[in-house]
Design a protein around this motif. Structure first.
Motif, PDB file in Angstrom:
ATOM      1  N   UNK A  49       0.814  -1.217   0.000  1.00 45.00           N
ATOM      2  CA  UNK A  49       0.000   0.000   0.000  1.00 45.00           C
ATOM      3  C   UNK A  49       0.851   1.273   0.000  1.00 45.00           C
ATOM      4  N   UNK A  50       1.961   1.248   0.719  1.00 43.54           N
ATOM      5  CA  UNK A  50       2.871   2.391   0.742  1.00 43.54           C
ATOM      6  C   UNK A  50       3.483   2.619  -0.637  1.00 43.54           C
ATOM      7  N   UNK A  51       3.929   1.563  -1.290  1.00 43.71           N
ATOM      8  CA  UNK A  51       4.525   1.697  -2.617  1.00 43.71           C
ATOM      9  C   UNK A  51       3.525   2.209  -3.642  1.00 43.71           C
ATOM     10  N   UNK A  52       2.327   1.671  -3.615  1.00 44.47           N
ATOM     11  CA  UNK A  52       1.290   2.102  -4.552  1.00 44.47           C
ATOM     12  C   UNK A  52       0.929   3.562  -4.301  1.00 44.47           C
ATOM     13  N   UNK A  53       0.793   3.944  -3.042  1.00 43.79           N
ATOM     14  CA  UNK A  53       0.483   5.341  -2.710  1.00 43.79           C
ATOM     15  C   UNK A  53       1.603   6.269  -3.152  1.00 43.79           C
ATOM     16  N   UNK A  54       2.839   5.832  -2.992  1.00 42.66           N
ATOM     17  CA  UNK A  54       3.977   6.631  -3.426  1.00 42.66           C
ATOM     18  C   UNK A  54       3.975   6.845  -4.931  1.00 42.66           C
ATOM     19  N   UNK A  55       3.691   5.787  -5.685  1.00 44.83           N
ATOM     20  CA  UNK A  55       3.635   5.907  -7.142  1.00 44.83           C
ATOM     21  C   UNK A  55       2.502   6.831  -7.585  1.00 44.83           C
ATOM     22  N   UNK A  56       1.377   6.747  -6.923  1.00 44.58           N
ATOM     23  CA  UNK A  56       0.258   7.629  -7.250  1.00 44.58           C
ATOM     24  C   UNK A  56       0.628   9.081  -6.953  1.00 44.58           C
ATOM     25  N   UNK A  57       1.308   9.317  -5.832  1.00 48.74           N
ATOM     26  CA  UNK A  57       1.735  10.683  -5.497  1.00 48.74           C
ATOM     27  C   UNK A  57       2.690  11.231  -6.543  1.00 48.74           C
ATOM     28  N   UNK A  58       3.608  10.405  -6.999  1.00 49.31           N
ATOM     29  CA  UNK A  58       4.551  10.836  -8.040  1.00 49.31           C
ATOM     30  C   UNK A  58       3.803  11.163  -9.331  1.00 49.31           C
ATOM     31  N   UNK A  59       2.824  10.352  -9.686  1.00 53.18           N
ATOM     32  CA  UNK A  59       2.037  10.604 -10.895  1.00 53.18           C
ATOM     33  C   UNK A  59       1.256  11.913 -10.784  1.00 53.18           C
ATOM     34  N   UNK A  60       0.650  12.157  -9.632  1.00 49.26           N
ATOM     35  CA  UNK A  60      -0.112  13.396  -9.450  1.00 49.26           C
ATOM     36  C   UNK A  60       0.819  14.599  -9.529  1.00 49.26           C
ATOM     37  N   UNK A  70      -0.826  16.968  -2.219  1.00 48.67           N
ATOM     38  CA  UNK A  70      -0.573  17.049  -0.773  1.00 48.67           C
ATOM     39  C   UNK A  70      -1.409  16.030  -0.002  1.00 48.67           C
ATOM     40  N   UNK A  71      -2.624  15.801  -0.431  1.00 44.76           N
ATOM     41  CA  UNK A  71      -3.452  14.778   0.206  1.00 44.76           C
ATOM     42  C   UNK A  71      -2.823  13.400  -0.010  1.00 44.76           C
ATOM     43  N   UNK A  72      -2.382  13.129  -1.208  1.00 40.34           N
ATOM     44  CA  UNK A  72      -1.742  11.855  -1.510  1.00 40.34           C
ATOM     45  C   UNK A  72      -0.434  11.697  -0.741  1.00 40.34           C
ATOM     46  N   UNK A  73       0.310  12.779  -0.610  1.00 31.32           N
ATOM     47  CA  UNK A  73       1.549  12.736   0.164  1.00 31.32           C
ATOM     48  C   UNK A  73       1.249  12.474   1.642  1.00 31.32           C
ATOM     49  N   UNK A  74       0.185  13.076   2.156  1.00 25.82           N
ATOM     50  CA  UNK A  74      -0.249  12.805   3.527  1.00 25.82           C
ATOM     51  C   UNK A  74      -0.590  11.327   3.682  1.00 25.82           C
ATOM     52  N   UNK A  75      -1.241  10.763   2.675  1.00 23.14           N
ATOM     53  CA  UNK A  75      -1.563   9.344   2.680  1.00 23.14           C
ATOM     54  C   UNK A  75      -0.288   8.502   2.752  1.00 23.14           C
TER      55      UNK A  75
END
Length: 119
Positions: free
Chosen positions: A15-26, A65-70
C-alpha cells in the motif's frame, strides 16, 4: 511475490509503494500542466472553461498534498509494527482521508466559483 519471497514485510509495504507511485504521478501531472483530472474529463467528453481549467490545475496540487499525507500515514502505520493500525488504514482507513479531502474540495469549489461570480 510476498508468498514466494516468504516475506510479510513486502506485503505490508505494497500500500505504501502504490500510494507513493500515485503521489509521483499526481505531482508529474501538476508539473506537466496536464492534470490527471483532464484525462477523465476528455474520456467523458466534457468541455471546461478556462477559469475551471485553472482551478483544476491548482487543485491538482491540493490532491498531491493529500496523496503525500496518505504516504506519510502509510509509512507511520507500516513502521508502528501494530497490525491493527496497518490492517485498518491499509484496507479502509485511507478512504476516510480521501473522502474528507473530496468534501473539502467540493465546498471550496462552490465557494470559489460563487465568489468569482460576485466580482
Amino acid at each position: 511475490m510476498a508468498y514466494f519471497l516468504d516475506n510479510f514485510l513486502f506485503l505490508k509495504m505494497l500500500p505504501l509503494l502504490i500510494s507513493g507511485l500515485i503521489s509521483i504521478y499526481i505531482l508529474y501531472s501538476y508539473i506537466s500542466k496536464n492534470s490527471f483530472i483532464f484525462i477523465f474529463l476528455e474520456r467523458l467528453k466534457k468541455k471546461v472553461e478556462e477559469k475551471e481549467k485553472n482551478y483544476i490545475h491548482k487543485s491538482t496540487l491540493f490532491w498531491f498534498y493529500i496523496s503525500l499525507t496518505n504516504v506519510l500515514i502509510h509509512s507511520f502505520v507500516l513502521y508502528s509494527k501494530d497490525m491493527f493500525y496497518w490492517t485498518f488504514y491499509s484496507s479502509i482507513g485511507w478512504y476516510f482521508l480521501f473522502i474528507i479531502a473530496g468534501v473539502v474540495q467540493f465546498v471550496h469549489r462552490k465557494i470559489y466559483f460563487e465568489a468569482k461570480l460576485d466580482v
